[in-house]
Design a protein around this motif. Structure first.
Motif, PDB file in Angstrom:
ATOM      1  N   LEU A  89       0.836  -1.200   0.000  1.00 25.62           N
ATOM      2  CA  LEU A  89       0.000   0.000   0.000  1.00 25.62           C
ATOM      3  C   LEU A  89       0.873   1.253   0.000  1.00 25.62           C
ATOM      4  O   LEU A  89       0.620   2.191  -0.756  1.00 25.62           O
ATOM      5  CB  LEU A  89      -0.936   0.020   1.205  1.00 25.62           C
ATOM      6  N   GLU A  90       1.904   1.253   0.810  1.00 25.79           N
ATOM      7  CA  GLU A  90       2.796   2.413   0.870  1.00 25.79           C
ATOM      8  C   GLU A  90       3.505   2.625  -0.469  1.00 25.79           C
ATOM      9  O   GLU A  90       3.659   3.747  -0.935  1.00 25.79           O
ATOM     10  CB  GLU A  90       3.827   2.213   1.975  1.00 25.79           C
ATOM     11  N   ARG A  91       3.908   1.526  -1.092  1.00 25.89           N
ATOM     12  CA  ARG A  91       4.659   1.604  -2.343  1.00 25.89           C
ATOM     13  C   ARG A  91       3.778   2.005  -3.526  1.00 25.89           C
ATOM     14  O   ARG A  91       4.191   2.785  -4.381  1.00 25.89           O
ATOM     15  CB  ARG A  91       5.320   0.250  -2.619  1.00 25.89           C
ATOM     16  N   THR A  92       2.536   1.465  -3.575  1.00 22.64           N
ATOM     17  CA  THR A  92       1.693   1.667  -4.761  1.00 22.64           C
ATOM     18  C   THR A  92       0.510   2.602  -4.541  1.00 22.64           C
ATOM     19  O   THR A  92      -0.008   3.157  -5.504  1.00 22.64           O
ATOM     20  CB  THR A  92       1.135   0.320  -5.249  1.00 22.64           C
ATOM     21  N   GLY A  93       0.041   2.693  -3.298  1.00 26.02           N
ATOM     22  CA  GLY A  93      -1.155   3.489  -3.033  1.00 26.02           C
ATOM     23  C   GLY A  93      -2.449   2.792  -3.442  1.00 26.02           C
ATOM     24  O   GLY A  93      -3.512   3.386  -3.401  1.00 26.02           O
ATOM     25  N   ASP A  94      -2.373   1.533  -3.822  1.00 29.59           N
ATOM     26  CA  ASP A  94      -3.521   0.782  -4.327  1.00 29.59           C
ATOM     27  C   ASP A  94      -3.929  -0.282  -3.304  1.00 29.59           C
ATOM     28  O   ASP A  94      -3.237  -1.287  -3.125  1.00 29.59           O
ATOM     29  CB  ASP A  94      -3.128   0.132  -5.653  1.00 29.59           C
ATOM     30  N   GLU A  95      -5.058  -0.055  -2.628  1.00 29.46           N
ATOM     31  CA  GLU A  95      -5.508  -0.985  -1.586  1.00 29.46           C
ATOM     32  C   GLU A  95      -5.823  -2.371  -2.136  1.00 29.46           C
ATOM     33  O   GLU A  95      -5.488  -3.382  -1.524  1.00 29.46           O
ATOM     34  CB  GLU A  95      -6.727  -0.429  -0.862  1.00 29.46           C
ATOM     35  N   GLY A  96      -6.476  -2.434  -3.275  1.00 28.58           N
ATOM     36  CA  GLY A  96      -6.821  -3.716  -3.872  1.00 28.58           C
ATOM     37  C   GLY A  96      -5.589  -4.535  -4.198  1.00 28.58           C
ATOM     38  O   GLY A  96      -5.530  -5.740  -3.927  1.00 28.58           O
ATOM     39  N   ARG A  97      -4.603  -3.884  -4.777  1.00 26.61           N
ATOM     40  CA  ARG A  97      -3.353  -4.582  -5.105  1.00 26.61           C
ATOM     41  C   ARG A  97      -2.653  -5.050  -3.838  1.00 26.61           C
ATOM     42  O   ARG A  97      -2.112  -6.154  -3.781  1.00 26.61           O
ATOM     43  CB  ARG A  97      -2.437  -3.661  -5.904  1.00 26.61           C
ATOM     44  N   ALA A  98      -2.668  -4.220  -2.803  1.00 22.37           N
ATOM     45  CA  ALA A  98      -2.016  -4.574  -1.539  1.00 22.37           C
ATOM     46  C   ALA A  98      -2.650  -5.827  -0.942  1.00 22.37           C
ATOM     47  O   ALA A  98      -1.945  -6.732  -0.487  1.00 22.37           O
ATOM     48  CB  ALA A  98      -2.099  -3.412  -0.564  1.00 22.37           C
ATOM     49  N   ILE A  99      -3.960  -5.908  -0.977  1.00 26.37           N
ATOM     50  CA  ILE A  99      -4.662  -7.071  -0.446  1.00 26.37           C
ATOM     51  C   ILE A  99      -4.352  -8.309  -1.280  1.00 26.37           C
ATOM     52  O   ILE A  99      -4.057  -9.375  -0.741  1.00 26.37           O
ATOM     53  CB  ILE A  99      -6.185  -6.819  -0.381  1.00 26.37           C
ATOM     54  N   ARG A 100      -4.390  -8.166  -2.597  1.00 24.90           N
ATOM     55  CA  ARG A 100      -4.104  -9.307  -3.474  1.00 24.90           C
ATOM     56  C   ARG A 100      -2.690  -9.832  -3.270  1.00 24.90           C
ATOM     57  O   ARG A 100      -2.472 -11.045  -3.188  1.00 24.90           O
ATOM     58  CB  ARG A 100      -4.318  -8.925  -4.935  1.00 24.90           C
ATOM     59  N   GLU A 101      -1.720  -8.926  -3.191  1.00 24.32           N
ATOM     60  CA  GLU A 101      -0.334  -9.355  -3.002  1.00 24.32           C
ATOM     61  C   GLU A 101      -0.154 -10.036  -1.648  1.00 24.32           C
ATOM     62  O   GLU A 101       0.524 -11.061  -1.551  1.00 24.32           O
ATOM     63  CB  GLU A 101       0.622  -8.177  -3.151  1.00 24.32           C
ATOM     64  N   ALA A 102      -0.744  -9.472  -0.608  1.00 17.63           N
ATOM     65  CA  ALA A 102      -0.631 -10.073   0.719  1.00 17.63           C
ATOM     66  C   ALA A 102      -1.277 -11.458   0.743  1.00 17.63           C
ATOM     67  O   ALA A 102      -0.710 -12.405   1.292  1.00 17.63           O
ATOM     68  CB  ALA A 102      -1.269  -9.163   1.765  1.00 17.63           C
ATOM     69  N   ASN A 103      -2.444 -11.584   0.107  1.00 19.13           N
ATOM     70  CA  ASN A 103      -3.110 -12.882   0.048  1.00 19.13           C
ATOM     71  C   ASN A 103      -2.247 -13.904  -0.694  1.00 19.13           C
ATOM     72  O   ASN A 103      -2.152 -15.065  -0.275  1.00 19.13           O
ATOM     73  CB  ASN A 103      -4.471 -12.759  -0.640  1.00 19.13           C
ATOM     74  N   ALA A 104      -1.642 -13.490  -1.780  1.00 21.28           N
ATOM     75  CA  ALA A 104      -0.810 -14.403  -2.571  1.00 21.28           C
ATOM     76  C   ALA A 104       0.407 -14.871  -1.774  1.00 21.28           C
ATOM     77  O   ALA A 104       0.754 -16.056  -1.795  1.00 21.28           O
ATOM     78  CB  ALA A 104      -0.374 -13.723  -3.864  1.00 21.28           C
ATOM     79  N   VAL A 105       1.059 -13.958  -1.070  1.00 23.28           N
ATOM     80  CA  VAL A 105       2.243 -14.321  -0.285  1.00 23.28           C
ATOM     81  C   VAL A 105       1.861 -15.290   0.829  1.00 23.28           C
ATOM     82  O   VAL A 105       2.529 -16.302   1.045  1.00 23.28           O
ATOM     83  CB  VAL A 105       2.935 -13.064   0.280  1.00 23.28           C
ATOM     84  N   VAL A 106       0.773 -15.008   1.514  1.00 23.80           N
ATOM     85  CA  VAL A 106       0.332 -15.889   2.604  1.00 23.80           C
ATOM     86  C   VAL A 106      -0.072 -17.253   2.051  1.00 23.80           C
ATOM     87  O   VAL A 106       0.247 -18.292   2.646  1.00 23.80           O
ATOM     88  CB  VAL A 106      -0.819 -15.236   3.406  1.00 23.80           C
ATOM     89  N   ALA A 107      -0.739 -17.289   0.911  1.00 22.67           N
ATOM     90  CA  ALA A 107      -1.132 -18.560   0.315  1.00 22.67           C
ATOM     91  C   ALA A 107       0.096 -19.386  -0.048  1.00 22.67           C
ATOM     92  O   ALA A 107       0.131 -20.594   0.226  1.00 22.67           O
ATOM     93  CB  ALA A 107      -2.005 -18.313  -0.919  1.00 22.67           C
TER      94      ALA A 107
END
Length: 57
Positions: A32-50
């Protein structure tokens, strides 16, 4: 506003340990800090955790 471990629980069922919730929070907030995009931040976090969850099986 930064995300917390409670947010991780709402966004993915794979964040089922304190370690995975902390990882989700770290990735989501950094993205979120890097991109400012909440949706992308959630998707990336979900992918890493998965991926991390699948590796521990």
């Amino acid at each position: 506003m930064p995300w917390t471990a409670k947010d991780a629980e709402r966004h993915t069922h794979k964040a089922n340990s304190e370690t995975l919730r902390a990882l989700w929070v770290k990735v989501a907030n950094e993205t979120l800090e890097r991109t400012g995009d909440e949706g992308r931040a959630i998707r990336e976090a979900n992918a890493v955790v998965a991926r991390q969850s699948d590796e521990t099986k």
